[in-house]
Design a protein around this motif. Structure first.
Motif, PDB file in Angstrom:
ATOM      1  N   PHE A 501       0.744  -1.308  -0.009  1.00 49.21           N
ATOM      2  CA  PHE A 501      -0.078   0.235   0.071  1.00 49.21           C
ATOM      3  C   PHE A 501       0.813   1.351  -0.005  1.00 49.21           C
ATOM      4  O   PHE A 501       0.433   2.304  -0.680  1.00 49.21           O
ATOM      5  N   LYS A 502       2.046   1.208   0.720  1.00 54.35           N
ATOM      6  CA  LYS A 502       2.766   2.412   0.873  1.00 54.35           C
ATOM      7  C   LYS A 502       3.542   2.712  -0.637  1.00 54.35           C
ATOM      8  O   LYS A 502       3.809   3.692  -1.108  1.00 54.35           O
ATOM      9  N   ARG A 503       3.677   1.448  -1.409  1.00 52.00           N
ATOM     10  CA  ARG A 503       4.205   1.404  -2.721  1.00 52.00           C
ATOM     11  C   ARG A 503       3.260   2.138  -3.615  1.00 52.00           C
ATOM     12  O   ARG A 503       3.302   3.003  -4.396  1.00 52.00           O
ATOM     13  N   TYR A 504       1.867   1.776  -3.501  1.00 50.98           N
ATOM     14  CA  TYR A 504       0.791   2.539  -4.031  1.00 50.98           C
ATOM     15  C   TYR A 504       1.040   4.152  -3.913  1.00 50.98           C
ATOM     16  O   TYR A 504       0.832   4.985  -4.944  1.00 50.98           O
ATOM     17  N   GLU A 514     -11.088  -0.941   1.361  1.00 52.03           N
ATOM     18  CA  GLU A 514     -11.945  -2.019   2.058  1.00 52.03           C
ATOM     19  C   GLU A 514     -11.441  -2.780   2.697  1.00 52.03           C
ATOM     20  O   GLU A 514     -12.133  -3.668   3.585  1.00 52.03           O
ATOM     21  N   TYR A 515     -10.101  -3.447   2.281  1.00 53.88           N
ATOM     22  CA  TYR A 515      -9.555  -4.528   3.065  1.00 53.88           C
ATOM     23  C   TYR A 515      -9.378  -4.071   4.586  1.00 53.88           C
ATOM     24  O   TYR A 515      -9.560  -4.643   5.193  1.00 53.88           O
ATOM     25  N   PHE A 516      -9.236  -2.691   4.586  1.00 56.19           N
ATOM     26  CA  PHE A 516      -8.926  -2.351   6.059  1.00 56.19           C
ATOM     27  C   PHE A 516     -10.171  -2.186   6.783  1.00 56.19           C
ATOM     28  O   PHE A 516     -10.412  -2.424   8.005  1.00 56.19           O
ATOM     29  N   LYS A 517     -11.379  -1.478   6.054  1.00 49.00           N
ATOM     30  CA  LYS A 517     -12.629  -1.251   6.557  1.00 49.00           C
ATOM     31  C   LYS A 517     -13.248  -2.700   7.173  1.00 49.00           C
ATOM     32  O   LYS A 517     -13.889  -2.538   7.976  1.00 49.00           O
ATOM     33  N   THR A 525      -2.615   4.138  10.793  1.00 48.00           N
ATOM     34  CA  THR A 525      -1.878   3.408  11.737  1.00 48.00           C
ATOM     35  C   THR A 525      -0.697   2.901  10.867  1.00 48.00           C
ATOM     36  O   THR A 525       0.566   2.539  11.451  1.00 48.00           O
ATOM     37  N   TYR A 526      -0.916   2.537   9.475  1.00 51.72           N
ATOM     38  CA  TYR A 526       0.178   1.945   8.647  1.00 51.72           C
ATOM     39  C   TYR A 526       0.897   3.013   7.747  1.00 51.72           C
ATOM     40  O   TYR A 526       1.820   2.771   7.060  1.00 51.72           O
TER      41      TYR A 526
END
Length: 534
Positions: A501-504, A514-517, A525-526
């Motif tokens: 996700f940080k790479r995105y 949605e994965y986090f939700k 927090t990430y």
């Protein structure tokens, strides 16, 4: 201290070992990229461009530089004979990537990119690792529909880059459908003068709450197509063009009504979605129609060097042929017992045209109806049954079941963005899918060429929404198609996600949260940026 579980590479390599817990390779202004042969240049250029774009570091490419503080790209023997295999070694003084052929070097570069600091600070260094890697499947595809909504050439290139960064190797370009014809055909210029434009689009989820009455459309010139094909080839991606026949042809029939079973009825490029069986969008079987198909496919083959040409073949409503006296007479004259055999006749005609130029056809699983063309490959979207049938008959198969591989569907049951109706296709459902059906024997399984996901764009009108639907599911798909089945692990994959996700974010790509939700996790927090609304 670095340990193996801290090294997050997606898709997961076949073998990865951390060789030093402390030593890291630092890319600085003096680092040189060394392609030992001209065949290594595409990988070298891609890496150079990536480092400049995302890290602001412009490295020199020099084939004759010494190996200290260098990234070496070398064609040399590696143990695996699989196309795309590579060996990778990073240590304090350099990075060495070797492969049997150029695509392997390119995939090795993608692993190096995955080892770069997602913070954007190169001084954090690259971990010291040893990798031996190769793909599980030789077809690793991603589709994009540009008929319902069209996207600029520059964005098509960016989309291809996203595929390349995930070690994908096929871009399935859906160029024609009821809602618009998107490729210039010089012998039939009216296709882009008329067929590329619709006079409005429904508002909201089908059947819609109205029509925006805005003229919409566009197309790609042949020069633009050539540009995209070259761009993809430099990234070892084959562009698979799709010209959808004999159904999904409303844009064709609006241009040339004489190719319809009802030539005297007025027609227009479709302004709504889901018109299968609701409007007459099939071609009439006639010499004029088959000549048109040959003209189009010949120009398409001149533009696309791919071994296969996708001819669609899906969702042909038989009722229009049943109600057509011309079609019924054609069937009688050619000994066709029903409309399924008529559909098969169309597919066989397309195959003969394509075979004459040394190419082959691939189509959606409906091309099995009425008898499969001799050299055809099948793309199984209506579940896995079509793929199983084709594999048992000894035909190459690409698995893309809509229940798990249609990325236009929502990503959770509580999706906050307009998407295609139907079940949610969550990240874990993508990751846990396996393209090889359990029903097949080992020999039959060898015909499963690979898999792909599809992105239909009825409800995707802008590039931010494309990325929202693509990420993070593309990352899961890449591991399904590249990594060994026995080494894939959902828990392990989830541990790699924060870095991905940080790479995105580094790419400034949009993505779904949605994965986090769904897990009631706070993305902040990430250290993630807030995904843009779509």
């Amino acid at each position: 201290m670095v340990v193996a579980q801290d090294v997050a590479i997606i898709p997961k390599p076949v073998k990865l070992q951390v060789t030093s817990a402390k030593d890291r390779f630092i890319i600085d202004q003096e680092t040189t990229i060394i392609p030992e042969t001209v065949d290594a240049m595409p990988a070298a250029e891609f890496l150079k461009d990536y480092l400049k774009k995302y890290y602001g570091k412009e490295l020199t490419i020099n084939p004759r530089h010494n190996s200290f503080n260098a990234i070496l790209l070398k064609l040399d023997k590696v143990d695996s004979k699989v196309v795309g295999a590579y060996d990778f070694r990073s240590k304090k003084n350099n990075v060495q990537i070797k492969a049997n052929e150029p695509s392997g070097l390119f995939y090795g570069v993608q692993s190096l990119i995955q080892l770069l600091p997602v913070s954007g600070r190169l001084e954090e260094g690259v971990a010291s690792v040893s990798i031996s890697d190769y793909p599980r499947f030789q077809y690793r595809g991603m589709h994009l529909d540009v008929s319902r909504h069209i996207f600029p050439v520059d964005y098509i290139k960016k989309y291809i880059d996203y595929l390349a960064l995930h070690k994908m190797n096929v871009f399935h370009w859906h160029l024609t459908d009821d809602q618009g014809w998107r490729i210039e055909i010089k012998k039939h210029p009216k296709l882009t003068e008329v067929g590329a434009w619709r006079n409005g689009t429904i508002i909201g989820l089908f059947p819609g709450t109205g029509n925006d009455s805005l003229r919409y459309g566009g197309y790609y010139t042949q020069e633009e197509v050539k540009e995209v094909v070259r761009y993809a080839a430099d990234r070892f991606i084959t562009v698979l063009p799709e010209i959808d026949i004999p159904g999904h042809c409303m844009a064709v029939l609006a241009t040339y009504p004489e190719l319809s079973t009802t030539p005297n009825e007025p027609k227009q490029v479709a302004q709504t979605w889901g018109i299968y069986n609701r409007q007459n969008n099939v071609l009439v079987p006639s010499e004029k129609t088959f000549a048109f198909i040959e003209d189009v496919l010949n120009e398409v083959m001149d533009l696309f060097p791919s071994e296969y040409i996708h001819i669609g073949g899906d969702e042909c409503a038989k009722k229009w042929w049943q109600e057509s006296a011309v079609s019924q007479q054609f069937m009688k004259e050619h000994g066709l017992k029903d409309e399924k055999e008529l559909q098969s006749y169309f597919i066989h005609q397309a195959e003969m045209i394509v075979n004459k130029k040394g190419r082959k056809i691939i189509g959606w699983n409906e091309i099995l109806e009425g008898g499969l063309a001799p050299n055809a490959a099948v793309m199984s979207w209506q579940g896995i049954k079509g793929g199983i049938t084709a594999a048992k008959q000894g035909h190459p198969v690409v698995m893309t079941p809509s229940s798990q591989m249609y990325f236009n569907h929502m990503q959770s049951a509580k999706e906050d963005s307009l998407t295609a109706a139907g079940k949610a296709i969550t990240l874990d459902s993508v990751y846990l899918y396996d393209p090889v059906p359990a029903e097949l024997t080992a020999k039959e399984s060898s015909y499963i060429w690979g898999g792909q996901a599809c992105l239909w764009t009825e409800y995707i009108s802008n590039t931010a929404k494309v990325e929202y639907m693509l990420f993070p599911r593309l990352s899961a798909l890449s591991e399904v198609l590249w990594s060994p089945k026995e080494s894939r692990n959902w828990e392990s994959f989830q541990k790699s996600l924060p870095s991905q996700f940080k790479r995105y974010d580094l790419w400034q790509a949009n993505y779904s949260l949605e994965y986090f939700k769904a897990r009631k996790l706070d993305p902040s927090t990430y250290g993630l940026q807030k995904a843009r609304k779509s």
